[in-house]
Design a protein around this motif. Structure first.
Motif, PDB file in Angstrom:
ATOM      1  N   ASN A 151       0.854  -0.962  -0.407  1.00 15.98           N
ATOM      2  CA  ASN A 151       0.449  -0.082   0.047  1.00 15.98           C
ATOM      3  C   ASN A 151       0.915   1.177   0.361  1.00 15.98           C
ATOM      4  OD1 ASN A 151      -2.345  -1.293  -0.371  1.00 15.98           O
ATOM      5  ND2 ASN A 151      -3.088  -1.766   2.353  1.00 15.98           N
ATOM      6  N   TRP A 165       1.569  -4.935 -14.264  1.00 11.35           N
ATOM      7  CA  TRP A 165       0.001  -4.226 -12.819  1.00 11.35           C
ATOM      8  C   TRP A 165      -0.713  -2.972 -14.079  1.00 11.35           C
ATOM      9  CZ3 TRP A 165      -0.615   1.273 -13.506  1.00 11.35           C
ATOM     10  CH2 TRP A 165      -1.230   2.646 -12.643  1.00 11.35           C
ATOM     11  N   ALA A 186      -4.540  -3.190 -14.497  1.00  5.09           N
ATOM     12  CA  ALA A 186      -4.515  -2.459 -13.929  1.00  5.09           C
ATOM     13  C   ALA A 186      -5.224  -1.642 -14.987  1.00  5.09           C
ATOM     14  CB  ALA A 186      -3.966  -1.057 -13.074  1.00  5.09           C
ATOM     15  N   LYS A 187      -5.040  -0.986 -16.203  1.00  3.97           N
ATOM     16  CA  LYS A 187      -4.997  -0.363 -17.260  1.00  3.97           C
ATOM     17  C   LYS A 187      -6.127  -1.073 -18.175  1.00  3.97           C
ATOM     18  CE  LYS A 187      -3.577   3.239 -15.220  1.00  3.97           C
ATOM     19  NZ  LYS A 187      -4.932   4.002 -14.641  1.00  3.97           N
ATOM     20  N   GLN A 208      -8.816  -3.722 -16.069  1.00  2.00           N
ATOM     21  CA  GLN A 208      -9.921  -2.628 -15.196  1.00  2.00           C
ATOM     22  C   GLN A 208      -9.595  -3.210 -13.769  1.00  2.00           C
ATOM     23  OE1 GLN A 208     -10.869   0.960 -15.959  1.00  2.00           O
ATOM     24  NE2 GLN A 208      -9.035   0.464 -17.880  1.00  2.00           N
ATOM     25  N   LEU A 209      -8.824  -3.847 -13.662  1.00  2.00           N
ATOM     26  CA  LEU A 209      -8.366  -4.327 -12.127  1.00  2.00           C
ATOM     27  C   LEU A 209      -8.450  -3.804 -10.934  1.00  2.00           C
ATOM     28  CD1 LEU A 209      -7.649  -8.463 -13.139  1.00  2.00           C
ATOM     29  CD2 LEU A 209     -10.303  -7.461 -11.993  1.00  2.00           C
ATOM     30  N   SER A 210      -8.488  -3.973 -10.376  1.00  2.00           N
ATOM     31  CA  SER A 210      -8.008  -2.814  -8.980  1.00  2.00           C
ATOM     32  C   SER A 210      -6.731  -3.273  -8.730  1.00  2.00           C
ATOM     33  CB  SER A 210      -8.692  -2.170  -7.906  1.00  2.00           C
ATOM     34  OG  SER A 210      -8.756  -1.842  -7.278  1.00  2.00           O
TER      35      SER A 210
END
Length: 163
Positions: free
Chosen positions: A103, A142, A146-147, A150-152
């Motif tokens: 994080n 990533w 992520a892009k 579209q997963l977080s």
């Protein structure tokens, strides 16, 4: 006449590690049985419901546990090599670093550190090389997840620099 060791006269103790694994398998099976028993009324009108697959998994784990006990008592498992704790330390250190930094530093840096320390555990001594390679590979992962998908995934300074 040769003096050899007769296999029937040499006995090994039961394999304690295998017995421990059998106990863990039995405990997990018991936990699944207990947890699924609380869902008993969820089947409704059908014979197959949300409890069917967990019961099957618990039965398989219980069977594996019993099988492992018999194999351990019969000494059917081969002798294991001595455990080297150095590689295990490096890999566990990588996992801990990733969990602590995920994080704060973001996915790419935290997972890149995990990659480099795991490579070190497997014998790759050049951390100065494997760390940037790991970060670059993890940044590519990533970007894909992520892009494009579209997963977080947690973004850190590296991800914010580019996106």
């Amino acid at each position: 006449m040769t003096k050899g060791l007769n296999p029937s006269t040499t006995t090994r103790r039961p394999d304690r590690a295998a017995l421990f694994i059998a106990a863990v398998l039995a405990a997990i099976a018991g936990l699944i049985f207990w947890d699924v028993s609380r869902l008993a009324g969820a089947a409704g009108y059908s014979q197959v419901g949300p409890t069917t697959v967990p019961y099957a998994i618990a039965c398989c784990l219980a069977g594996l546990s019993v099988w492992t006990v018999f194999e351990a008592l019969r000494n059917d498992f081969p002798e294991r090599e001595r455990q080297e704790f150095g590689p295990v330390f490096w890999i566990v250190a990588g996992l801990v670093a990733q969990m602590l930094l995920l994080n704060v530093a973001g996915f790419s840096i935290a997972t890149g550190i995990l990659f480099a320390l795991t490579a070190r555990g497997f014998g790759k001594r050049k951390l100065w090389f494997s760390l940037p390679v790991g970060i670059a590979l993890c940044f590519a992962v990533w970007v894909i997840f992520a892009k494009l998908l579209q997963l977080s995934l947690p973004a850190g300074p590296l991800e914010r620099l580019f996106f």
